[in-house]
Design a protein around this motif. Structure first.
Motif, PDB file in Angstrom:
ATOM      1  N   VAL A  67      -8.802  -3.625 -27.391  1.00 34.09           N
ATOM      2  CA  VAL A  67     -10.062  -3.745 -28.129  1.00 34.09           C
ATOM      3  C   VAL A  67      -9.999  -2.928 -29.415  1.00 34.09           C
ATOM      4  O   VAL A  67     -10.384  -3.409 -30.487  1.00 34.09           O
ATOM      5  N   ARG A  68      -9.504  -1.701 -29.335  1.00 37.08           N
ATOM      6  CA  ARG A  68      -9.390  -0.869 -30.543  1.00 37.08           C
ATOM      7  C   ARG A  68      -8.532  -1.552 -31.605  1.00 37.08           C
ATOM      8  O   ARG A  68      -8.856  -1.525 -32.789  1.00 37.08           O
ATOM      9  N   ARG A  86      -7.545  -0.845 -17.322  1.00 35.84           N
ATOM     10  CA  ARG A  86      -8.712  -0.538 -18.156  1.00 35.84           C
ATOM     11  C   ARG A  86      -8.284   0.170 -19.446  1.00 35.84           C
ATOM     12  O   ARG A  86      -8.781  -0.127 -20.528  1.00 35.84           O
ATOM     13  N   GLU A  87      -7.339   1.080 -19.336  1.00 37.36           N
ATOM     14  CA  GLU A  87      -6.873   1.819 -20.511  1.00 37.36           C
ATOM     15  C   GLU A  87      -6.201   0.885 -21.516  1.00 37.36           C
ATOM     16  O   GLU A  87      -6.417   1.006 -22.728  1.00 37.36           O
ATOM     17  N   ARG A  88      -5.407  -0.047 -21.015  1.00 38.79           N
ATOM     18  CA  ARG A  88      -4.764  -1.004 -21.919  1.00 38.79           C
ATOM     19  C   ARG A  88      -5.802  -1.941 -22.527  1.00 38.79           C
ATOM     20  O   ARG A  88      -5.701  -2.300 -23.703  1.00 38.79           O
ATOM     21  N   TYR A  89      -6.784  -2.350 -21.755  1.00 42.81           N
ATOM     22  CA  TYR A  89      -7.867  -3.181 -22.301  1.00 42.81           C
ATOM     23  C   TYR A  89      -8.560  -2.448 -23.453  1.00 42.81           C
ATOM     24  O   TYR A  89      -8.771  -3.017 -24.525  1.00 42.81           O
ATOM     25  N   ASP A  90      -8.893  -1.174 -23.233  1.00 43.12           N
ATOM     26  CA  ASP A  90      -9.567  -0.395 -24.276  1.00 43.12           C
ATOM     27  C   ASP A  90      -8.699  -0.285 -25.533  1.00 43.12           C
ATOM     28  O   ASP A  90      -9.206  -0.366 -26.658  1.00 43.12           O
ATOM     29  N   GLU A  91      -7.398  -0.128 -25.361  1.00 44.79           N
ATOM     30  CA  GLU A  91      -6.494  -0.062 -26.511  1.00 44.79           C
ATOM     31  C   GLU A  91      -6.423  -1.414 -27.227  1.00 44.79           C
ATOM     32  O   GLU A  91      -6.406  -1.466 -28.456  1.00 44.79           O
ATOM     33  N   SER A  99     -14.102   1.127 -30.586  1.00 42.20           N
ATOM     34  CA  SER A  99     -13.905   1.222 -29.141  1.00 42.20           C
ATOM     35  C   SER A  99     -14.552   0.107 -28.328  1.00 42.20           C
ATOM     36  O   SER A  99     -14.182  -0.083 -27.175  1.00 42.20           O
ATOM     37  N   ARG A 100     -15.490  -0.633 -28.896  1.00 40.26           N
ATOM     38  CA  ARG A 100     -16.162  -1.691 -28.128  1.00 40.26           C
ATOM     39  C   ARG A 100     -16.406  -2.910 -29.008  1.00 40.26           C
ATOM     40  O   ARG A 100     -16.669  -2.785 -30.196  1.00 40.26           O
TER      41      ARG A 100
END
Length: 96
Positions: free
Chosen positions: A21-22, A14-19, A28-29
């Motif tokens: 996306v950034r 999840r953390e890598r997915y969020d990065e 952030s989304r």
């Protein structure tokens, strides 16, 4: 013809997915298909999966998916996602 892209695995968190996306969107989304860096996305779903974080996309064509992959691949390498995505032809696709 549309294609389904599935990306998941132990290095995809999840953390890598969020990065990712950034880096793709500069925020952030991504909340609309207009937020994607290339045209052609029909559906995007991101969630926890049995083997790590999972993303399922439906693209209007293999060409559109490949254009996105050109932008995505260097970011995946930078953040440490090792598993390759898989492409499938849809048997059926229904949307609202």
């Amino acid at each position: 013809m549309s294609v389904v892209l599935v990306h998941e695995g132990p290095s995809f968190t999840r953390e890598r997915y969020d990065e990712i996306v950034r880096r793709l969107a500069g925020r952030s989304r991504m909340e609309s298909v207009a937020d994607w860096p290339v045209e052609g996305l029909l559906v995007h779903i991101a969630s926890e999966g049995e083997r790590g974080f999972r993303v399922v996309d439906v693209w209007e064509s293999e060409d559109a998916c490949r254009r996105f992959a050109e932008k995505l691949k260097p970011i995946l390498e930078e953040v440490g996602v090792d598993e390759p995505a898989r492409l499938y032809p849809p048997h059926a696709f229904v949307s609202a």
